[in-house]
Scaffold this motif. Structure first.
Motif, PDB file in Angstrom:
ATOM      1  N   SER A   6       0.778  -1.099   0.047  1.00  0.00           N
ATOM      2  CA  SER A   6       0.020  -0.095   0.118  1.00  0.00           C
ATOM      3  C   SER A   6       0.867   1.242  -0.018  1.00  0.00           C
ATOM      4  CB  SER A   6      -0.823  -0.046   1.331  1.00  0.00           C
ATOM      5  OG  SER A   6      -0.123   0.062   2.544  1.00  0.00           O
ATOM      6  N   VAL A   9       2.100   1.535  -3.539  1.00  0.00           N
ATOM      7  CA  VAL A   9       1.054   1.988  -4.533  1.00  0.00           C
ATOM      8  C   VAL A   9       0.428   3.567  -4.250  1.00  0.00           C
ATOM      9  CG1 VAL A   9      -1.387   1.847  -5.177  1.00  0.00           C
ATOM     10  CG2 VAL A   9       0.033  -0.208  -5.012  1.00  0.00           C
ATOM     11  N   GLY A  10       0.636   4.196  -3.060  1.00  0.00           N
ATOM     12  CA  GLY A  10       0.234   5.292  -2.703  1.00  0.00           C
ATOM     13  C   GLY A  10       1.361   6.314  -3.121  1.00  0.00           C
ATOM     14  N   ARG A  12       3.213   5.824  -5.555  1.00  0.00           N
ATOM     15  CA  ARG A  12       3.239   6.028  -6.963  1.00  0.00           C
ATOM     16  C   ARG A  12       2.007   6.738  -7.474  1.00  0.00           C
ATOM     17  NH1 ARG A  12       2.960   0.214  -8.953  1.00  0.00           N
ATOM     18  NH2 ARG A  12       3.957  -0.485  -6.768  1.00  0.00           N
ATOM     19  N   ALA A  13       0.723   6.698  -6.769  1.00  0.00           N
ATOM     20  CA  ALA A  13      -0.358   7.491  -7.278  1.00  0.00           C
ATOM     21  C   ALA A  13      -0.072   8.872  -7.077  1.00  0.00           C
ATOM     22  CB  ALA A  13      -1.540   6.812  -6.530  1.00  0.00           C
ATOM     23  N   ILE A  14       0.284   9.265  -5.965  1.00  0.00           N
ATOM     24  CA  ILE A  14       0.514  10.560  -5.310  1.00  0.00           C
ATOM     25  C   ILE A  14       1.552  11.088  -6.563  1.00  0.00           C
ATOM     26  CG2 ILE A  14       2.029  10.538  -3.405  1.00  0.00           C
ATOM     27  CD1 ILE A  14      -1.109  12.938  -3.778  1.00  0.00           C
ATOM     28  N   ARG A  16       2.133  10.519  -9.487  1.00  0.00           N
ATOM     29  CA  ARG A  16       1.703  10.692 -10.952  1.00  0.00           C
ATOM     30  C   ARG A  16       0.528  11.942 -10.827  1.00  0.00           C
ATOM     31  NH1 ARG A  16       0.188   4.775 -13.256  1.00  0.00           N
ATOM     32  NH2 ARG A  16       2.270   4.069 -13.436  1.00  0.00           N
ATOM     33  N   VAL A  17      -0.187  12.117  -9.737  1.00  0.00           N
ATOM     34  CA  VAL A  17      -1.080  13.058  -9.482  1.00  0.00           C
ATOM     35  C   VAL A  17      -0.149  14.548  -9.539  1.00  0.00           C
ATOM     36  CG1 VAL A  17      -2.801  14.403  -7.976  1.00  0.00           C
ATOM     37  CG2 VAL A  17      -2.941  11.722  -8.312  1.00  0.00           C
TER      38      VAL A  17
END
Length: 67
Positions: A6, A9-10, A12-14, A16-17
């Motif tokens: 987690s 993944v978190g 990588r997500a932030i 990209r944002v």
């Protein structure tokens, strides 16, 4: 294992944002910098992802599949 996954993944997500919003990230209006700081604290709280991954692999190699 869930914490390591987690956190990765978190992160990588932030990332990209933040990349997609560009310079707007430097303002506090969107809260992206706060989210990034929170994720960094989570990543460092129980050790870095490299340390967690090494511990997971060591347990798996010992035969502990009940993770």
């Amino acid at each position: 294992m869930a914490k390591a996954c987690s956190a990765q993944v978190g992160t990588r997500a932030i990332d990209r944002v933040i990349q997609s919003h560009g310079a707007m990230n430097f303002t506090k209006d969107m809260g992206l910098t706060d989210a990034w700081e929170t994720l960094q604290m989570i990543n460092l709280a129980d050790g870095t992802n490299e340390i967690l991954n090494r511990a997971i692999v060591q347990r798996l190699l010992k035969g502990d599949v009940d993770l």
